[in-house]
Design a protein around this motif. Structure first.
Motif, mmCIF file in Angstrom:
data_model
loop_
_atom_site.group_PDB
_atom_site.id
_atom_site.type_symbol
_atom_site.label_atom_id
_atom_site.label_comp_id
_atom_site.label_asym_id
_atom_site.label_seq_id
_atom_site.Cartn_x
_atom_site.Cartn_y
_atom_site.Cartn_z
ATOM 1 N N ALA A 246 0.824 -1.211 0.000
ATOM 2 C CA ALA A 246 0.000 0.000 0.000
ATOM 3 C C ALA A 246 0.854 1.254 0.000
ATOM 4 C CB ALA A 246 -0.931 -0.006 1.211
ATOM 5 N N GLY A 247 2.013 1.176 0.648
ATOM 6 C CA GLY A 247 2.884 2.343 0.718
ATOM 7 C C GLY A 247 3.947 2.384 -0.361
ATOM 8 N N GLY A 248 3.972 1.373 -1.229
ATOM 9 C CA GLY A 248 4.951 1.351 -2.307
ATOM 10 C C GLY A 248 6.365 1.054 -1.852
ATOM 11 N N ALA A 249 6.524 0.381 -0.704
ATOM 12 C CA ALA A 249 7.847 0.061 -0.158
ATOM 13 C C ALA A 249 8.203 -1.389 -0.489
ATOM 14 C CB ALA A 249 7.854 0.268 1.356
ATOM 15 N N PRO A 250 9.483 -1.767 -0.343
ATOM 16 C CA PRO A 250 9.891 -3.158 -0.598
ATOM 17 C C PRO A 250 9.161 -4.128 0.324
ATOM 18 C CG PRO A 250 11.808 -1.717 -0.499
ATOM 19 C CD PRO A 250 10.641 -0.899 -0.055
ATOM 20 N N ILE A 251 8.545 -5.143 -0.236
ATOM 21 C CA ILE A 251 7.715 -6.062 0.539
ATOM 22 C C ILE A 251 8.555 -6.999 1.407
ATOM 23 C CG2 ILE A 251 6.112 -8.008 0.352
ATOM 24 C CD1 ILE A 251 4.876 -6.640 -2.062
ATOM 25 N N GLY A 252 9.613 -7.560 0.837
ATOM 26 C CA GLY A 252 10.421 -8.530 1.570
ATOM 27 C C GLY A 252 10.998 -7.967 2.856
ATOM 28 N N ARG A 253 11.550 -6.781 2.779
ATOM 29 C CA ARG A 253 12.157 -6.179 3.966
ATOM 30 C C ARG A 253 11.124 -5.905 5.045
ATOM 31 N NH1 ARG A 253 15.496 -0.994 2.605
ATOM 32 N NH2 ARG A 253 13.410 -0.167 2.201
ATOM 33 N N ALA A 254 9.944 -5.433 4.640
ATOM 34 C CA ALA A 254 8.881 -5.147 5.611
ATOM 35 C C ALA A 254 8.423 -6.425 6.305
ATOM 36 C CB ALA A 254 7.711 -4.468 4.919
ATOM 37 N N MET A 255 8.282 -7.504 5.546
ATOM 38 C CA MET A 255 7.848 -8.772 6.126
ATOM 39 C C MET A 255 8.870 -9.299 7.126
ATOM 40 S SD MET A 255 6.230 -10.729 2.801
ATOM 41 C CE MET A 255 5.855 -12.211 3.758
ATOM 42 N N ILE A 256 10.125 -9.281 6.734
ATOM 43 C CA ILE A 256 11.183 -9.788 7.612
ATOM 44 C C ILE A 256 11.244 -8.980 8.905
ATOM 45 C CG2 ILE A 256 13.686 -10.032 7.868
ATOM 46 C CD1 ILE A 256 13.774 -10.674 4.851
ATOM 47 N N ARG A 257 11.108 -7.676 8.787
ATOM 48 C CA ARG A 257 11.199 -6.794 9.952
ATOM 49 C C ARG A 257 10.126 -7.124 10.986
ATOM 50 N NH1 ARG A 257 11.437 -1.500 7.599
ATOM 51 N NH2 ARG A 257 9.203 -1.732 7.247
ATOM 52 N N VAL A 258 8.867 -7.195 10.547
ATOM 53 C CA VAL A 258 7.785 -7.414 11.513
ATOM 54 C C VAL A 258 7.800 -8.837 12.059
ATOM 55 C CG1 VAL A 258 6.303 -5.615 10.587
ATOM 56 C CG2 VAL A 258 6.112 -7.918 9.668
ATOM 57 N N VAL A 259 8.180 -9.810 11.228
ATOM 58 C CA VAL A 259 8.225 -11.196 11.697
ATOM 59 C C VAL A 259 9.320 -11.371 12.752
ATOM 60 C CG1 VAL A 259 8.792 -13.560 11.024
ATOM 61 C CG2 VAL A 259 7.187 -12.226 9.645
ATOM 62 N N LEU A 260 10.477 -10.789 12.524
ATOM 63 C CA LEU A 260 11.570 -10.899 13.500
ATOM 64 C C LEU A 260 11.203 -10.238 14.821
ATOM 65 C CD1 LEU A 260 14.790 -10.308 11.351
ATOM 66 C CD2 LEU A 260 13.930 -12.455 12.321
ATOM 67 N N LEU A 261 10.534 -9.089 14.751
ATOM 68 C CA LEU A 261 10.101 -8.427 15.979
ATOM 69 C C LEU A 261 9.073 -9.280 16.724
ATOM 70 C CD1 LEU A 261 9.799 -4.723 14.753
ATOM 71 C CD2 LEU A 261 11.504 -5.679 16.324
#
Length: 236
Positions: free
Chosen positions: A202-217
């Motif tokens: 939705a924000g036009g940002a890289p999907i992979g990095r966003a997924m990894i970030r929230v999953v690790l947290l």
């Protein structure tokens, strides 16, 4: 600017206008997933906890968390609205008292953005004639044109976003007692991955990095609460 650039400008599509509601929705849902899942995992990891104890903890966390989000957002946005209204009232009084000074002030803002002095004063005069308070609202105070802050809307939206994120981990807590420590984290991590992907798209940002970030947290939060639950349960 070329003719092609001018022709293309009306068709440009930007995503920055989504940042406000996107941030609120992602924050609420993310908080619901992580906090409720972590609490359920922490209680489930404690020796002697029962299925009913785990479920009650999850439901209580969902309801309490949603209400806390609503209350916090209401207070925050109300304070913001009070500040905005006070600034606008002060600016309105200054416009009535000394319009010439306010015009020069607006022109100085435009000059600071690179507009030539003679043109800046012309723009300021035209903006003052069209909508003086609106011009100062945008360019001096930096407030958006999309209306005043709405505390109740923000409170309800935050509560719903939190509940939407928390509801599936609570349902997963209905699994047999022996499976809760697997079902809830698995559900939460899948939801976090999906949420990260949707938010990034939705924000036009890289999907992979966003997924990894929230999953690790999420892994970190649930891992810590599981350790704390196991330790404190053993001590108590």
């Amino acid at each position: 600017m070329t003719t092609d650039a001018i022709d293309h400008a009306p068709g440009e599509h930007h995503l920055v206008h989504r940042t406000g509601w996107l941030r609120a929705a992602v924050l609420g849902a993310n908080d619901g997933i992580i906090s409720v899942s972590s609490l359920i995992v922490g209680v489930a990891a404690a020796p002697g906890s029962t299925a009913s104890t785990v479920l009650v903890a999850g439901v209580a966390a969902l309801v309490g968390g949603a209400l806390a989000m609503a209350a916090g957002e209401y207070v925050s946005v109300s304070s913001q609205a009070d500040t905005e209204n006070a600034d606008l009232a002060r600016e309105s009084a200054e416009l009535e008292r000394s319009p010439v000074t306010e015009t020069r002030e607006l022109a100085a803002i435009y000059e600071g953005r690179g507009v030539e002095p003679s043109l800046a004063i012309q723009v300021a005069e035209q903006m003052m004639a069209h909508d003086a308070l609106g011009a100062h609202r945008r360019d001096e105070l930096g407030l958006a044109d999309d209306g005043a802050s709405q505390p109740m809307q923000a409170a309800v939206s935050s509560a719903l976003a939190f509940a939407a994120g928390a509801i599936l981990p609570v349902i997963a807590a209905l699994a047999p007692r022996s499976a809760v420590l697997y079902a809830v984290p698995a559900t939460a991590l899948v939801l976090l991955g999906v949420l990260g992907a949707l938010g990034a798209k939705a924000g036009g940002a890289p999907i992979g990095r966003a997924m990894i970030r929230v999953v690790l947290l999420g892994v970190l939060a649930m891992g810590m609460t599981a350790l704390i639950g196991a330790f404190t349960g053993a001590v108590v």
